[in-house]
Design a protein around this motif. Structure first.
Motif, mmCIF file in Angstrom:
data_model
loop_
_atom_site.group_PDB
_atom_site.id
_atom_site.type_symbol
_atom_site.label_atom_id
_atom_site.label_comp_id
_atom_site.label_asym_id
_atom_site.label_seq_id
_atom_site.Cartn_x
_atom_site.Cartn_y
_atom_site.Cartn_z
ATOM 1 N N ALA A 1 -64.409 15.340 46.705
ATOM 2 C CA ALA A 1 -64.127 14.112 45.987
ATOM 3 C C ALA A 1 -62.768 13.745 45.933
ATOM 4 O O ALA A 1 -61.980 14.643 46.093
ATOM 5 C CB ALA A 1 -64.644 14.106 44.402
ATOM 6 N N VAL B 1 -61.789 17.100 39.393
ATOM 7 C CA VAL B 1 -62.085 17.406 40.858
ATOM 8 C C VAL B 1 -61.747 18.773 41.502
ATOM 9 O O VAL B 1 -62.454 19.268 42.276
ATOM 10 C CB VAL B 1 -61.289 15.971 41.486
ATOM 11 C CG1 VAL B 1 -61.259 16.452 43.191
ATOM 12 C CG2 VAL B 1 -61.757 14.689 41.334
ATOM 13 N N LEU C 1 -70.346 16.001 40.770
ATOM 14 C CA LEU C 1 -69.639 15.958 41.828
ATOM 15 C C LEU C 1 -70.234 16.944 42.931
ATOM 16 O O LEU C 1 -70.259 16.380 44.296
ATOM 17 C CB LEU C 1 -68.275 16.307 41.733
ATOM 18 C CG LEU C 1 -67.545 15.279 40.861
ATOM 19 C CD1 LEU C 1 -66.012 15.743 40.474
ATOM 20 C CD2 LEU C 1 -67.362 14.070 41.464
ATOM 21 N N ILE D 1 -56.525 15.874 47.215
ATOM 22 C CA ILE D 1 -57.290 15.336 46.297
ATOM 23 C C ILE D 1 -57.060 13.551 46.185
ATOM 24 O O ILE D 1 -57.809 12.919 46.024
ATOM 25 C CB ILE D 1 -57.249 15.776 45.027
ATOM 26 C CG1 ILE D 1 -57.650 17.443 44.859
ATOM 27 C CG2 ILE D 1 -58.166 15.030 43.926
ATOM 28 C CD1 ILE D 1 -57.555 18.154 43.789
#
Length: 259
Positions: free
Chosen positions: A160, A153, A117, A192
């Motif tokens: 992300a 995440v 990521l 998120i």
């Protein structure tokens, strides 16, 4: 299906990964629908299927999905993920990856331990992780899978995002009388969670049968509309399912109407 929406390059240079540890909850369906949505909205889609057991996404001939080998001798080999992510970094087109439930944990471990990521963000690539939550017997397992992705995440400290798909065909997920959108792990992670896409329960077995037939035949919505194996009523039901999901995706990704 025509649209009066303009993408404004919102999805350009984005990558979308369908991840969920519970099998049989509609991961490949989500990947195929989202790919068709991307194409209908005027983008090029580059697709890969990493499921070594049930390569349903790969069987969608019209979508030209590449089968990505990530196993040797029946064992997942993490270094085999490298070509996949390098190919994602090498295109500006919308990339879509469908991952199987059997490789959910290895994929998550690879993403975390190899700072995938972080690498995507460093190269200007926006990541969207798509995950499914259902009602019924699979509810708790799908929630567990989603929570692990939220943790993934958050720990990366990247931009992300997670798109949550509420698949009501397998039951409407409710939690002590509250909806999925009302749960604290959704509300408290608004930075998120990109949004919730609902695959609505139609309260009719006809819809479920039509979607199952389409999926078993590995057909896109456009192919169904051109097929003589589906009647006018079946085509109308399938078109309605896709149109409603496309509207949900327009809302989640912020596509706007042309003036």
């Amino acid at each position: 299906m025509k649209t009066n929406l303009t993408p404004l390059n919102i999805l350009l240079n984005t990558t979308h990964w369908t991840l969920q540890g519970k099998g049989g909850v509609g991961k490949s369906f989500v990947s195929t629908v989202f790919t068709q949505y991307v194409i209908e909205r005027g983008y090029n889609a580059v697709c890969g299927d990493t499921d070594p057991v049930n390569s349903t996404f790969h069987r969608m001939t019209a979508l030209n999905v590449m089968l990505v080998p990530i196993t040797e001798g029946g064992t997942v080999v993490q270094r085999l993920f490298d070509p996949l992510f390098e190919s994602i970094l090498g295109t500006q087109d919308v990339s879509i990856v469908d991952n199987g439930s059997s490789t959910f944990l290895p994929m998550g471990k690879f993403i975390s331990s190899n700072f995938i990521l972080e690498t995507m963000q460093e190269h200007g690539k926006q990541v969207f992780i798509h995950s499914i939550v259902t009602g019924g017997q699979a509810k708790d397992d799908t929630v567990t899978g989603l929570l692990s992705l939220i943790d993934l995440v958050k720990s990366s400290k990247t931009n992300a995002k997670i798109v949550v798909w509420q698949n009501e065909f397998l039951g409407i997920p409710e939690f002590h009388g509250k909806s999925l959108a009302e749960m604290p792990w959704i509300k408290n992670n608004s930075d998120i969670i990109q949004g919730i896409v609902t695959i609505a329960d139609r309260n009719s077995d006809a819809y479920a049968t039509d979607i199952r037939m389409m999926s078993e035949m590995h057909l896109t919505c456009r192919e169904v509309m051109e097929s003589d194996q589906f009647g006018l009523m079946a085509k109308s039901r399938i078109r309605r399912v896709f149109t409603d999901i496309y509207d949900e995706l327009d809302r989640v990704f912020g596509l706007v109407q042309e003036s």
